[in-house]
Design a protein around this motif. Sequence first.
Motif, mmCIF file in Angstrom:
data_model
loop_
_atom_site.group_PDB
_atom_site.id
_atom_site.type_symbol
_atom_site.label_atom_id
_atom_site.label_comp_id
_atom_site.label_asym_id
_atom_site.label_seq_id
_atom_site.Cartn_x
_atom_site.Cartn_y
_atom_site.Cartn_z
ATOM 1 N N PRO A 1 0.799 -1.227 0.000
ATOM 2 C CA PRO A 1 0.000 0.000 0.000
ATOM 3 C C PRO A 1 0.835 1.282 0.000
ATOM 4 N N HIS A 2 2.113 1.176 0.378
ATOM 5 C CA HIS A 2 2.964 2.375 0.381
ATOM 6 C C HIS A 2 3.135 2.963 -1.015
ATOM 7 N N ARG A 3 2.872 2.178 -2.047
ATOM 8 C CA ARG A 3 2.980 2.658 -3.433
ATOM 9 C C ARG A 3 1.791 3.519 -3.842
ATOM 10 N N LEU A 4 0.741 3.540 -3.030
ATOM 11 C CA LEU A 4 -0.528 4.163 -3.399
ATOM 12 C C LEU A 4 -0.823 5.317 -2.449
ATOM 13 N N VAL A 5 -0.511 6.526 -2.874
ATOM 14 C CA VAL A 5 -0.601 7.709 -2.018
ATOM 15 C C VAL A 5 -1.861 8.506 -2.350
ATOM 16 N N PRO A 6 -2.735 8.750 -1.357
ATOM 17 C CA PRO A 6 -3.957 9.510 -1.643
ATOM 18 C C PRO A 6 -3.652 10.951 -2.027
ATOM 19 N N ALA A 7 -4.433 11.458 -2.996
ATOM 20 C CA ALA A 7 -4.193 12.805 -3.509
ATOM 21 C C ALA A 7 -5.395 13.734 -3.383
ATOM 22 N N LYS A 8 -6.553 13.192 -2.991
ATOM 23 C CA LYS A 8 -7.735 14.042 -2.853
ATOM 24 C C LYS A 8 -8.674 13.468 -1.804
ATOM 25 N N HIS A 9 -9.648 14.284 -1.398
ATOM 26 C CA HIS A 9 -10.620 13.913 -0.384
ATOM 27 C C HIS A 9 -12.027 13.949 -0.967
ATOM 28 N N PHE A 10 -12.865 12.976 -0.561
ATOM 29 C CA PHE A 10 -14.284 12.990 -0.871
ATOM 30 C C PHE A 10 -15.070 13.097 0.432
ATOM 31 N N PHE A 11 -16.217 13.767 0.370
ATOM 32 C CA PHE A 11 -17.093 13.952 1.524
ATOM 33 C C PHE A 11 -16.360 14.601 2.700
ATOM 34 N N ARG A 12 -15.564 15.609 2.388
ATOM 35 C CA ARG A 12 -14.804 16.307 3.430
ATOM 36 C C ARG A 12 -15.734 16.931 4.471
ATOM 37 N N ASP A 13 -16.952 17.275 4.050
ATOM 38 C CA ASP A 13 -17.918 17.854 5.000
ATOM 39 C C ASP A 13 -18.355 16.848 6.069
ATOM 40 N N GLU A 14 -18.081 15.558 5.857
ATOM 41 C CA GLU A 14 -18.406 14.531 6.845
ATOM 42 C C GLU A 14 -17.187 14.097 7.662
ATOM 43 N N GLN A 15 -16.055 14.758 7.443
ATOM 44 C CA GLN A 15 -14.840 14.403 8.174
ATOM 45 C C GLN A 15 -15.052 14.601 9.674
ATOM 46 N N LEU A 16 -14.574 13.668 10.477
ATOM 47 C CA LEU A 16 -14.680 13.784 11.918
ATOM 48 C C LEU A 16 -13.863 14.984 12.394
ATOM 49 N N PRO A 17 -14.407 15.799 13.288
ATOM 50 C CA PRO A 17 -13.748 17.041 13.667
ATOM 51 C C PRO A 17 -12.394 16.858 14.353
ATOM 52 N N TRP A 18 -12.162 15.714 14.958
ATOM 53 C CA TRP A 18 -10.892 15.491 15.644
ATOM 54 C C TRP A 18 -9.829 14.842 14.749
ATOM 55 N N LEU A 19 -10.193 14.530 13.504
ATOM 56 C CA LEU A 19 -9.250 13.939 12.564
ATOM 57 C C LEU A 19 -8.550 15.052 11.804
ATOM 58 N N HIS A 20 -7.241 15.165 11.960
ATOM 59 C CA HIS A 20 -6.466 16.221 11.311
ATOM 60 C C HIS A 20 -5.494 15.607 10.310
ATOM 61 N N LEU A 21 -5.718 15.890 9.047
ATOM 62 C CA LEU A 21 -4.868 15.395 7.957
ATOM 63 C C LEU A 21 -4.297 16.590 7.208
#
Length: 122
Positions: free
Chosen positions: A101-121
């Motif tokens: 999985p290290h070869r696969l780096v996320p580049a975008k976010h979906f449903f950011r409005d549903e992100q948990l408030p304590w999760l900081h990325l």
Amino acid sequence: MDETFKGGCLCRTVRFRATGSPKGVFWCHCQSCRRHSGAPVSVFVAFDRQAYTVTDGAIEKFKSSPGTTRGFCRTCGSTLTCEVEQMPTETHFHVGAFDNPHRLVPAKHFFRDEQLPWLHLS
């Protein structure tokens, strides 16, 4: 030469191979993905449906919500895939199902409005 990405479930009953470049790697913050994975956020890797094959076992599927079908291993319960009607030519694999999985780096976010408030990325 096409890249090859192999993966499977925890118990190794289901194995798959995807070839070519992924269509995208992304974070998904929706509640449905949280409940399916048990994690605060999911990371998916999108491939054309014709770009992957199941090489061992079978991916069990169920409709989790209108327009969404989820895949898992019937033996160990590992979450594997998500398919949505809005993207009928793609299958999205959970990044943790890949052998490397290290070869696969996320580049975008979906449903950011549903992100948990304590999760900081970043």
